[in-house]
Design an enzyme around this catalytic site. Sequence first.
Site, PDB file in Angstrom:
ATOM      1  N   TYR A 212      59.015  86.182  42.151  1.00 29.31           N
ATOM      2  CA  TYR A 212      58.633  84.870  42.669  1.00 29.31           C
ATOM      3  C   TYR A 212      58.706  83.897  41.493  1.00 29.31           C
ATOM      4  O   TYR A 212      57.778  83.771  40.704  1.00 29.31           O
ATOM      5  CB  TYR A 212      57.237  84.920  43.286  1.00 29.31           C
ATOM      6  CG  TYR A 212      56.736  83.603  43.827  1.00 29.31           C
ATOM      7  CD1 TYR A 212      57.603  82.689  44.425  1.00 29.31           C
ATOM      8  CD2 TYR A 212      55.385  83.267  43.755  1.00 29.31           C
ATOM      9  CE1 TYR A 212      57.152  81.493  44.925  1.00 29.31           C
ATOM     10  CE2 TYR A 212      54.915  82.065  44.254  1.00 29.31           C
ATOM     11  CZ  TYR A 212      55.795  81.178  44.837  1.00 29.31           C
ATOM     12  OH  TYR A 212      55.347  79.964  45.330  1.00 29.31           O
TER      13      TYR A 212
ATOM     14  N   ASP B  94      62.103  84.720  46.097  1.00 26.11           N
ATOM     15  CA  ASP B  94      62.144  83.266  46.081  1.00 26.11           C
ATOM     16  C   ASP B  94      62.410  82.857  44.635  1.00 26.11           C
ATOM     17  O   ASP B  94      61.503  82.851  43.801  1.00 26.11           O
ATOM     18  CB  ASP B  94      60.810  82.717  46.584  1.00 26.11           C
ATOM     19  CG  ASP B  94      60.738  81.198  46.542  1.00 26.11           C
ATOM     20  OD1 ASP B  94      61.711  80.570  46.075  1.00 26.11           O
ATOM     21  OD2 ASP B  94      59.703  80.649  46.960  1.00 26.11           O
TER      22      ASP B  94
END
Length: 252
Positions: free
Chosen positions: A105, A144
Amino acid sequence: MKLISWNVNGIRAAVSHDFVSTFNALDADIFCIQETKMQEGQLQLELPGYYQYWNYADRRGYSGTAIFTKIKPLRVKYGMGIDVHDHEGRLITLEFANFYMITSYTPNSQTKLKRLDYRMTWDDDFRNYVTTLGQAKPVIFCGDLNVAHQPIDLKNDKTNHHNAGFTDEERQKFSKLLASGFTDTFRYFYPDKTDSYSWWSYRFHARDHNAGWRIDYFVTSNELQANLRDAKIHTEIFGSDHCPVELDIDLT
């Protein structure tokens, strides 16, 4: 093998929006999530047949990652081993017999790019981390990554130029990462495909208008290109401001 990555924008909220049913329907061999927004003990997630690995941020209700895998890894590492990066629960690495699997992330550069300098440090250190691992065996990383690499990867490239996720600096770092021996698997299969996004703002009915960004990725060592079978973006799946992305790969 089927690999899935999904920024769930809060796993407890996602569970209330039928996460487990979606998880079961996707039936991934390895399922990675980002932005869990929870601490240890706040949720007991029953996923029969899967080993679970969680990395929690020191700050409550913030960041966090997890990997659920049908295959037991040889080793598990939380973070990069660099203290400045390892307090936000942003990285998990599983080592298997013939590859590494990483969920990431990536830090957002934030409004007015107040965290861009830190993001640049993260990008450099992450690139060094994965290239070092890649000297031992192939690497697959997903998550992400908070960057739309090319204008084709977001709806409104001109108005978003210089905004977090589409700065020249972030895009150049991602180009440098790929140039160091890695493949953006979605673009490997669909180099010119437009209107394919994985994140939409909750504002202005962005998802209804497909005014999105492709910021969720599966990236693999170049040596795995012959093993790649398909890459998908599951825009039909709701429950977060992101949708799951998928990589199908032969790792037998």
